[in-house]
Every structure is written in C-alpha cells, then in structure tokens.
Motif scaffolding. Sequence first.
Motif, PDB file in Angstrom:
ATOM      1  N   VAL A 171       3.986  -7.854 -21.853  1.00  0.00           N
ATOM      2  CA  VAL A 171       2.902  -8.778 -21.536  1.00  0.00           C
ATOM      3  C   VAL A 171       2.147  -9.124 -22.811  1.00  0.00           C
ATOM      4  O   VAL A 171       1.640  -8.230 -23.507  1.00  0.00           O
ATOM      5  N   ALA A 172       2.067 -10.414 -23.129  1.00  0.00           N
ATOM      6  CA  ALA A 172       1.379 -10.878 -24.324  1.00  0.00           C
ATOM      7  C   ALA A 172      -0.125 -10.929 -24.076  1.00  0.00           C
ATOM      8  O   ALA A 172      -0.571 -11.191 -22.959  1.00  0.00           O
ATOM      9  N   ASP A 173      -0.894 -10.691 -25.132  1.00  0.00           N
ATOM     10  CA  ASP A 173      -2.354 -10.754 -25.059  1.00  0.00           C
ATOM     11  C   ASP A 173      -2.856 -11.460 -26.307  1.00  0.00           C
ATOM     12  O   ASP A 173      -3.125 -10.843 -27.331  1.00  0.00           O
ATOM     13  N   GLY A 174      -2.964 -12.775 -26.234  1.00  0.00           N
ATOM     14  CA  GLY A 174      -3.419 -13.553 -27.377  1.00  0.00           C
ATOM     15  C   GLY A 174      -2.436 -13.472 -28.522  1.00  0.00           C
ATOM     16  O   GLY A 174      -1.222 -13.637 -28.347  1.00  0.00           O
ATOM     17  N   ASP A 175      -2.950 -13.156 -29.705  1.00  0.00           N
ATOM     18  CA  ASP A 175      -2.109 -13.076 -30.898  1.00  0.00           C
ATOM     19  C   ASP A 175      -1.527 -11.678 -31.107  1.00  0.00           C
ATOM     20  O   ASP A 175      -0.768 -11.463 -32.057  1.00  0.00           O
ATOM     21  N   LYS A 176      -1.862 -10.749 -30.256  1.00  0.00           N
ATOM     22  CA  LYS A 176      -1.371  -9.382 -30.404  1.00  0.00           C
ATOM     23  C   LYS A 176       0.096  -9.294 -29.952  1.00  0.00           C
ATOM     24  O   LYS A 176       0.556 -10.098 -29.136  1.00  0.00           O
ATOM     25  N   PRO A 177       0.842  -8.319 -30.475  1.00  0.00           N
ATOM     26  CA  PRO A 177       2.216  -8.111 -29.988  1.00  0.00           C
ATOM     27  C   PRO A 177       2.218  -7.811 -28.500  1.00  0.00           C
ATOM     28  O   PRO A 177       1.269  -7.233 -27.967  1.00  0.00           O
ATOM     29  N   ALA A 178       3.264  -8.221 -27.828  1.00  0.00           N
ATOM     30  CA  ALA A 178       3.366  -7.996 -26.386  1.00  0.00           C
ATOM     31  C   ALA A 178       3.288  -6.499 -26.077  1.00  0.00           C
ATOM     32  O   ALA A 178       3.891  -5.674 -26.766  1.00  0.00           O
ATOM     33  N   LYS A 179       2.530  -6.162 -25.049  1.00  0.00           N
ATOM     34  CA  LYS A 179       2.359  -4.775 -24.640  1.00  0.00           C
ATOM     35  C   LYS A 179       3.427  -4.401 -23.621  1.00  0.00           C
ATOM     36  O   LYS A 179       3.677  -5.140 -22.662  1.00  0.00           O
ATOM     37  N   ALA A 180       4.081  -3.256 -23.820  1.00  0.00           N
ATOM     38  CA  ALA A 180       5.102  -2.780 -22.878  1.00  0.00           C
ATOM     39  C   ALA A 180       4.438  -1.951 -21.784  1.00  0.00           C
ATOM     40  O   ALA A 180       3.720  -0.991 -22.068  1.00  0.00           O
ATOM     41  N   VAL A 181       4.669  -2.333 -20.545  1.00  0.00           N
ATOM     42  CA  VAL A 181       4.086  -1.635 -19.395  1.00  0.00           C
ATOM     43  C   VAL A 181       5.227  -1.170 -18.492  1.00  0.00           C
ATOM     44  O   VAL A 181       5.979  -1.989 -17.957  1.00  0.00           O
ATOM     45  N   SER A 182       5.368   0.132 -18.337  1.00  0.00           N
ATOM     46  CA  SER A 182       6.429   0.686 -17.491  1.00  0.00           C
ATOM     47  C   SER A 182       5.864   1.060 -16.124  1.00  0.00           C
ATOM     48  O   SER A 182       4.749   1.586 -16.031  1.00  0.00           O
ATOM     49  N   PHE A 183       6.625   0.791 -15.076  1.00  0.00           N
ATOM     50  CA  PHE A 183       6.193   1.141 -13.731  1.00  0.00           C
ATOM     51  C   PHE A 183       7.397   1.336 -12.838  1.00  0.00           C
ATOM     52  O   PHE A 183       8.537   1.010 -13.214  1.00  0.00           O
ATOM     53  N   ARG A 184       7.155   1.892 -11.664  1.00  0.00           N
ATOM     54  CA  ARG A 184       8.239   2.270 -10.750  1.00  0.00           C
ATOM     55  C   ARG A 184       7.953   1.744  -9.348  1.00  0.00           C
ATOM     56  O   ARG A 184       6.821   1.799  -8.864  1.00  0.00           O
ATOM     57  N   ILE A 185       8.991   1.242  -8.699  1.00  0.00           N
ATOM     58  CA  ILE A 185       8.911   0.832  -7.297  1.00  0.00           C
ATOM     59  C   ILE A 185       9.906   1.688  -6.516  1.00  0.00           C
ATOM     60  O   ILE A 185      11.064   1.831  -6.925  1.00  0.00           O
ATOM     61  N   SER A 186       9.461   2.267  -5.408  1.00  0.00           N
ATOM     62  CA  SER A 186      10.317   3.132  -4.610  1.00  0.00           C
ATOM     63  C   SER A 186      10.292   2.702  -3.154  1.00  0.00           C
ATOM     64  O   SER A 186       9.269   2.243  -2.639  1.00  0.00           O
ATOM     65  N   HIS A 187      11.427   2.864  -2.481  1.00  0.00           N
ATOM     66  CA  HIS A 187      11.530   2.628  -1.039  1.00  0.00           C
ATOM     67  C   HIS A 187      10.814   3.775  -0.309  1.00  0.00           C
ATOM     68  O   HIS A 187      10.911   4.929  -0.723  1.00  0.00           O
ATOM     69  N   PRO A 188      10.022   3.537   0.737  1.00  0.00           N
ATOM     70  CA  PRO A 188       9.897   2.223   1.393  1.00  0.00           C
ATOM     71  C   PRO A 188       8.813   1.320   0.813  1.00  0.00           C
ATOM     72  O   PRO A 188       8.980   0.131   0.736  1.00  0.00           O
TER      73      PRO A 188
END
Length: 409
Positions: A348-365
């Motif tokens: 995810v980009a934030d202005g002129d800063k390098p894109a920030k990496a955001v890790s997340f998890r989706i699980s069933h159900p």
Amino acid sequence: MARHYSTRDFFRQMPNELLARYFHGKVGCEGLDFSATVKAQQDEQFDAWLSVAELHRNAMETEFREVFELSCDKGFRAILDEAAWHLQEDLFAHTAFVEKLAVLPSHYERALVTYLDHNAFWKGAFRFWHADTLSYWRKRKHLPHVAARVDAASITALADKIRTYFHHTEGRGKNCVVEPFRRGDLDYFFAYPEDYSQQSVEWVDGTFDRRPHNPAFEVVFVYSQKEGSLDLNFRGSNKAMEPLQAMFATAILNLSKLPPDPKDKRVYDLGPLGQKSFQFTPTIGSGIEKVLVKKLRLSSRITQGDRLTVEADATHNANAVYDLLDEIGKSVPLNQYNVTQVDLTAYVADGDKPAKAVSFRISHPNSCSLKYDELDLKLRDMLEASGIEPKEPEQLATTATPTPTTVGA
C-alpha cells in the motif's frame, strides 16, 4: 515493521526548541542545553541527560515513549479524532489546530506539540492509538440503536459489574476503573480491572531486585449506536466474552438483559483465491498497488482432517504459490480439496513513501486478521470489491459455480 524506541534517537528526531520547551522547569534538568540552533551537540545533550537523577529520568522516559508511540500515521489520526471531539463546538479552533499540526515537518513534532500545548487531547488520543493496535475483536450485533450512557452512575455500574465478575470467577479484579471516550460516532470504554499480584525483575536505584506490584488487565468496548453493534477486546477466557457483553448491555445501554444474537453464519468464499487467474480489485484512491498470495491451506472434502499447506516466496514471482500448486497437482487430486485459509501480503502506497507491506490472513468460515484502523479498512473494502467477503449460506448457493472448480486452474 515494528518501531523500536531509544532515547538517543528520540532526541535526534526532535528539534532543539521543542526539547528545550519540554525540559524547561523540569527538576534535575538544569544541565541540559538545547539552545543551539543546529544539533551540533547531540552527544553532549545525551550525556547530560544520563546524568539526570534516575527517579526524574524514569518519569520523563515514560512520557517520551508515549510521544514516540503517537509519532506515526495512526497516532496522528488518533490525535485528530480526539481533538475533533473536544473542539466540536468551535469550528474555528478545530481548523486552527489541524492547520497548526499539518504544517509541522514530522509526526514526532506533531505528537510533542500536542503533548505540550494541547495536553487535554493526549489521554484520549493515546487510548485510541492503543485500540487501533489491538487484534482479535469479538463483535456482537443485533443490539438496539440506543445511545450509550456515559454518566458517572452508569460508568461506576459497569466497573462494579466487571470487578465483581472477575473477583468471583477468577479471584482477581478487586478494583476496577472504566474510562469512556467518544470517537466520531463510536463510543469507546476502556476498563482496567486489577490483575493478580506479580513480581517483576527491576533495577531500583541501582539495585537489581524483584518487586511485587498489582498490574491491571484490560477490557475494551467499542459501541456503535448506528449499527447496533458492540466490539469487545479481551485477552482472556472466551467464557468471559458473553458475560462482559451482558454487563455492557445492562449498565451502559440500560437493557434488562443481553438480547439474543443469532449465530453469524456468514462464510468467506475462498475458492476464487485458489485460482491463478484471480485478480484483486482495489478501490480507487486506496493506494493498494498489488496483493500477493503467500500461502494456501487446502482441506480435503473426502477425508476429514486431511490438509495440504502450500507456501512459497512470491516476492519476485507473484504466481509462485500457484506454480508450486501445479507441481503438487501432478500427483494429488486437487479437485478433492477446498481452500480454507489464505495468507496475503498487500503493498500500500502512502504519498511519496515506499509502499508498505501489510500481511494478513483469511480463514474459513469467517475469520480475518485485519483490524479496523484506516489502512485495514481499505484492505477490507478491497476484499469486498473483489468478491471475497463473508456471505450468508444462501448467497453462496446462489452465486456458486454449478460444477466444482479445480484448485490452481
């Protein structure tokens, strides 16, 4: 990436004039010189700081750490939210406050200026920032759309209920305090019951020793009158969740009992994420540049409990997981498996800063590790726009593909 505090770095981030204002009149700090217009004396400043008596230095380091925590995007947003409540009757003052902070060159300066010049905003802002860092919230829906009561009697009633419950069931919670705050159209309640006595390993006046103390544990309620919902964060036994919700309903919403909550039957449709051809749909203006699938968990539809986990480094090859899945598919009938968990990394980009990496998890159900701060809400919007959001079983039946889709195809 986690941020790490050090006092030396904190001094380096702050302009001398702000540090001079902070230390002005502080006991034991007469030897600190911040009069230079440039930071040519950083080592001398830090050495002078180390000579301050430990009792005074420890108190100030606690304040420095709070300022450090709020010197970030989330902290600045929390400051603005708390200021909006305090200045809601004075639009001119609110505009002037926002403009005053906006022209400052860094979040460090914005945080310290707020602490020094607008300390009435500080406590609420720090509480909001802290709530934004919490994960694993439990949501209760189907509450009536009534206003939360924040009078002293209601707050005391909630504190007493929490204290009595934990003292009776777990032997802790002898004392409890509850602090209410308003953030936009949400009501926050931070409860601090007394925890079990503990011994911590500490340095006290140069002596290494164990010292007993009585810490507090935390219960956070976030109520939305508009949605008729209550989010609860409590790091403890799941058995306490519903009783805590009931305490809130009776003490703060003035209900005779906690209304029934039909079980949330919504289910994430993770099937599409098992396909190499799947494309995410970021919302316009979200700043989301790309989303990579890092890990897939597949559960057998034939033999209960059988699972496959496929993980690969997608940094240089966005299809790395799917390429590995293709190899596995040569010897394993993947059409007999469902995707039940996905690990993702969004940039995810934030202005002129390098894109920030955001890790997340989706699980069933219907489990998702994303929080509800500004950035994570953008990612939740992306999941919805991409068709990856919890749906009622009848919705899934209506939109389902008539024939099974092969994983990895």
